[in-house]
Write a protein that holds these residues in place. Structure first.
Motif, PDB file in Angstrom:
ATOM      1  N   THR A 121       0.818  -1.213   0.000  1.00 15.38           N
ATOM      2  CA  THR A 121       0.000   0.000   0.000  1.00 15.38           C
ATOM      3  C   THR A 121       0.851   1.262   0.000  1.00 15.38           C
ATOM      4  OG1 THR A 121      -0.081   0.139   2.412  1.00 15.38           O
ATOM      5  CG2 THR A 121      -1.828  -1.146   1.321  1.00 15.38           C
ATOM      6  N   GLY A 122       2.106   1.124   0.409  1.00 16.60           N
ATOM      7  CA  GLY A 122       2.951   2.292   0.571  1.00 16.60           C
ATOM      8  C   GLY A 122       2.857   2.876   1.968  1.00 16.60           C
ATOM      9  N   ILE A 123       1.984   2.335   2.796  1.00 17.10           N
ATOM     10  CA  ILE A 123       1.889   2.732   4.204  1.00 17.10           C
ATOM     11  C   ILE A 123       2.648   1.670   4.985  1.00 17.10           C
ATOM     12  CG2 ILE A 123       0.360   3.176   6.163  1.00 17.10           C
ATOM     13  CD1 ILE A 123      -1.809   4.000   4.121  1.00 17.10           C
ATOM     14  N   ASP A 124       3.828   2.041   5.473  1.00 12.92           N
ATOM     15  CA  ASP A 124       4.753   1.071   6.060  1.00 12.92           C
ATOM     16  C   ASP A 124       4.130   0.208   7.151  1.00 12.92           C
ATOM     17  OD1 ASP A 124       6.721   1.929   4.338  1.00 12.92           O
ATOM     18  OD2 ASP A 124       7.676   3.251   5.806  1.00 12.92           O
ATOM     19  N   SER A 125       3.395   0.813   8.072  1.00  5.15           N
ATOM     20  CA  SER A 125       2.824   0.034   9.173  1.00  5.15           C
ATOM     21  C   SER A 125       1.822  -1.000   8.655  1.00  5.15           C
ATOM     22  CB  SER A 125       2.165   0.949  10.209  1.00  5.15           C
ATOM     23  OG  SER A 125       1.084   1.676   9.631  1.00  5.15           O
ATOM     24  N   MET A 126       0.988  -0.607   7.699  1.00  8.73           N
ATOM     25  CA  MET A 126       0.021  -1.553   7.133  1.00  8.73           C
ATOM     26  C   MET A 126       0.731  -2.669   6.385  1.00  8.73           C
ATOM     27  SD  MET A 126      -3.076   0.897   5.763  1.00  8.73           S
ATOM     28  CE  MET A 126      -3.924  -0.426   4.921  1.00  8.73           C
ATOM     29  N   ASP A 127       1.738  -2.297   5.587  1.00 13.14           N
ATOM     30  CA  ASP A 127       2.448  -3.316   4.808  1.00 13.14           C
ATOM     31  C   ASP A 127       3.166  -4.303   5.713  1.00 13.14           C
ATOM     32  OD1 ASP A 127       1.496  -2.258   2.440  1.00 13.14           O
ATOM     33  OD2 ASP A 127       3.315  -1.106   2.038  1.00 13.14           O
ATOM     34  N   SER A 128       3.754  -3.836   6.794  1.00 11.42           N
ATOM     35  CA  SER A 128       4.431  -4.737   7.744  1.00 11.42           C
ATOM     36  C   SER A 128       3.430  -5.699   8.368  1.00 11.42           C
ATOM     37  CB  SER A 128       5.128  -3.937   8.840  1.00 11.42           C
ATOM     38  OG  SER A 128       6.173  -3.176   8.312  1.00 11.42           O
ATOM     39  N   GLU A 129       2.282  -5.165   8.753  1.00 12.73           N
ATOM     40  CA  GLU A 129       1.254  -6.022   9.344  1.00 12.73           C
ATOM     41  C   GLU A 129       0.697  -7.010   8.319  1.00 12.73           C
ATOM     42  OE1 GLU A 129      -1.593  -3.423  11.234  1.00 12.73           O
ATOM     43  OE2 GLU A 129      -0.090  -2.709  12.664  1.00 12.73           O
ATOM     44  N   HIS A 130       0.530  -6.564   7.089  1.00  9.84           N
ATOM     45  CA  HIS A 130       0.048  -7.477   6.042  1.00  9.84           C
ATOM     46  C   HIS A 130       1.050  -8.600   5.796  1.00  9.84           C
ATOM     47  CE1 HIS A 130      -2.614  -4.058   4.277  1.00  9.84           C
ATOM     48  NE2 HIS A 130      -3.284  -4.755   5.163  1.00  9.84           N
ATOM     49  N   ARG A 131       2.331  -8.273   5.793  1.00  6.26           N
ATOM     50  CA  ARG A 131       3.362  -9.313   5.608  1.00  6.26           C
ATOM     51  C   ARG A 131       3.258 -10.378   6.690  1.00  6.26           C
ATOM     52  NH1 ARG A 131       6.462  -4.734   4.490  1.00  6.26           N
ATOM     53  NH2 ARG A 131       6.992  -4.595   2.288  1.00  6.26           N
ATOM     54  N   SER A 189      -6.108  -1.588  14.287  1.00  8.03           N
ATOM     55  CA  SER A 189      -5.120  -0.582  13.908  1.00  8.03           C
ATOM     56  C   SER A 189      -5.531   0.122  12.613  1.00  8.03           C
ATOM     57  CB  SER A 189      -3.749  -1.249  13.741  1.00  8.03           C
ATOM     58  OG  SER A 189      -2.824  -0.381  13.156  1.00  8.03           O
ATOM     59  N   GLU A 190      -5.906  -0.662  11.642  1.00  2.04           N
ATOM     60  CA  GLU A 190      -6.296  -0.119  10.342  1.00  2.04           C
ATOM     61  C   GLU A 190      -7.560   0.736  10.458  1.00  2.04           C
ATOM     62  OE1 GLU A 190      -7.459  -2.660   6.677  1.00  2.04           O
ATOM     63  OE2 GLU A 190      -5.271  -2.824   6.857  1.00  2.04           O
ATOM     64  N   GLU A 191      -8.537   0.237  11.195  1.00  2.56           N
ATOM     65  CA  GLU A 191      -9.786   0.965  11.366  1.00  2.56           C
ATOM     66  C   GLU A 191      -9.573   2.251  12.168  1.00  2.56           C
ATOM     67  OE1 GLU A 191     -12.453  -1.984  13.001  1.00  2.56           O
ATOM     68  OE2 GLU A 191     -12.181  -3.256  11.227  1.00  2.56           O
ATOM     69  N   LEU A 192      -8.702   2.211  13.146  1.00  2.00           N
ATOM     70  CA  LEU A 192      -8.379   3.406  13.918  1.00  2.00           C
ATOM     71  C   LEU A 192      -7.734   4.467  13.022  1.00  2.00           C
ATOM     72  CD1 LEU A 192      -8.214   4.871  16.644  1.00  2.00           C
ATOM     73  CD2 LEU A 192      -6.025   3.737  17.019  1.00  2.00           C
ATOM     74  N   MET A 193      -6.813   4.036  12.167  1.00  2.00           N
ATOM     75  CA  MET A 193      -6.169   4.953  11.239  1.00  2.00           C
ATOM     76  C   MET A 193      -7.216   5.586  10.314  1.00  2.00           C
ATOM     77  SD  MET A 193      -2.933   4.225   8.629  1.00  2.00           S
ATOM     78  CE  MET A 193      -2.499   2.781   9.553  1.00  2.00           C
ATOM     79  N   MET A 194      -8.144   4.785   9.840  1.00  2.00           N
ATOM     80  CA  MET A 194      -9.178   5.308   8.950  1.00  2.00           C
ATOM     81  C   MET A 194     -10.075   6.312   9.669  1.00  2.00           C
ATOM     82  SD  MET A 194     -10.205   1.962   6.727  1.00  2.00           S
ATOM     83  CE  MET A 194     -10.911   2.885   5.373  1.00  2.00           C
ATOM     84  N   ARG A 195     -10.394   6.032  10.920  1.00  2.00           N
ATOM     85  CA  ARG A 195     -11.219   6.972  11.697  1.00  2.00           C
ATOM     86  C   ARG A 195     -10.445   8.243  11.991  1.00  2.00           C
ATOM     87  NH1 ARG A 195     -15.054   4.421  16.113  1.00  2.00           N
ATOM     88  NH2 ARG A 195     -16.592   5.736  15.109  1.00  2.00           N
ATOM     89  N   LEU A 196      -9.171   8.084  12.325  1.00  2.00           N
ATOM     90  CA  LEU A 196      -8.327   9.231  12.643  1.00  2.00           C
ATOM     91  C   LEU A 196      -8.294  10.224  11.488  1.00  2.00           C
ATOM     92  CD1 LEU A 196      -6.193  10.563  14.554  1.00  2.00           C
ATOM     93  CD2 LEU A 196      -4.486   9.196  13.362  1.00  2.00           C
ATOM     94  N   TYR A 197      -8.227   9.701  10.263  1.00  2.00           N
ATOM     95  CA  TYR A 197      -8.149  10.548   9.080  1.00  2.00           C
ATOM     96  C   TYR A 197      -9.522  10.804   8.439  1.00  2.00           C
ATOM     97  CZ  TYR A 197      -3.216   9.512   9.609  1.00  2.00           C
ATOM     98  OH  TYR A 197      -1.951   9.378  10.114  1.00  2.00           O
ATOM     99  N   LEU A 234      -4.412   5.420  -1.420  1.00  2.00           N
ATOM    100  CA  LEU A 234      -4.575   6.410  -2.482  1.00  2.00           C
ATOM    101  C   LEU A 234      -5.394   7.603  -1.987  1.00  2.00           C
ATOM    102  CD1 LEU A 234      -4.112   7.169  -5.444  1.00  2.00           C
ATOM    103  CD2 LEU A 234      -6.181   5.880  -6.004  1.00  2.00           C
ATOM    104  N   TRP A 235      -6.454   7.320  -1.236  1.00  2.00           N
ATOM    105  CA  TRP A 235      -7.277   8.379  -0.668  1.00  2.00           C
ATOM    106  C   TRP A 235      -6.420   9.273   0.239  1.00  2.00           C
ATOM    107  CZ3 TRP A 235      -8.559   9.744   4.308  1.00  2.00           C
ATOM    108  CH2 TRP A 235      -9.585  10.693   4.442  1.00  2.00           C
ATOM    109  N   CYS A 236      -5.572   8.659   1.061  1.00  2.00           N
ATOM    110  CA  CYS A 236      -4.671   9.432   1.933  1.00  2.00           C
ATOM    111  C   CYS A 236      -3.777  10.340   1.087  1.00  2.00           C
ATOM    112  CB  CYS A 236      -3.821   8.510   2.790  1.00  2.00           C
ATOM    113  SG  CYS A 236      -4.724   7.721   4.145  1.00  2.00           S
ATOM    114  N   ALA A 237      -3.170   9.768   0.060  1.00  2.00           N
ATOM    115  CA  ALA A 237      -2.256  10.535  -0.788  1.00  2.00           C
ATOM    116  C   ALA A 237      -2.979  11.708  -1.450  1.00  2.00           C
ATOM    117  CB  ALA A 237      -1.615   9.628  -1.837  1.00  2.00           C
ATOM    118  N   LYS A 238      -4.176  11.465  -1.966  1.00  2.00           N
ATOM    119  CA  LYS A 238      -4.938  12.512  -2.642  1.00  2.00           C
ATOM    120  C   LYS A 238      -5.345  13.628  -1.694  1.00  2.00           C
ATOM    121  CE  LYS A 238      -6.865   9.967  -6.501  1.00  2.00           C
ATOM    122  NZ  LYS A 238      -8.085   9.451  -7.133  1.00  2.00           N
TER     123      LYS A 238
END
Length: 137
Positions: free
Chosen positions: A12-22, A61-69, A127-131
């Protein structure tokens, strides 16, 4: 069959998400290998529990990030996470019933779902974050 490696194309390009996905993909792969090798049930159960526990933490973690933003796709994304939890429960049920082949099919379906989810919803969030000028971590 050997465990499938992480495919950088699903990042995704979001390091924390990619590490968790791995780690999530690694746990799914480890579970598949243990079941294929007919390993001790206690080790398989422990791995399922690790997958469930880590997946719950990752989703929070992911849902918290989405709510935060204030991501508008938060609710739909959370519903999709619930589907994965249901798939993991199905795997657990099949393993407890000694249904190795159906469990392996469910594990493969889980992997496909996870990859599809990352490539669609998680990459869309990135992508939404980047935009929106958000540098998610």
């Amino acid at each position: 069959m050997t465990a499938r490696a992480w495919d950088e194309g699903i990042g995704t390009g979001i390091d924390s998400m990619d590490s968790e996905h791995r780690l999530q993909v690694s746990l799914v792969n480890a579970l598949e290998e243990l079941v294929r090798q007919g390993m001790d049930t206690s080790l398989v159960v422990k791995t399922v529990e690790q997958l469930v526990g880590f997946t719950n933490v990752h989703f929070l973690s992911e849902e918290l990030m989405m709510r935060l933003y204030s991501c508008p796709q938060h609710d739909a994304h959370k519903l999709e996470h619930g589907r994965l939890v249901g798939q993991v429960d199905e795997i657990r049920r099949r393993l407890e019933a000694g249904e190795q082949e159906p469990a392996l099919e469910s594990i493969d379906a889980l992997r496909r779902w996870l990859v599809d989810h990352i490539k669609s919803m998680d990459q869309a969030f990135a992508l939404w974050c980047a935009k929106n000028g958000i540098r998610a971590r």
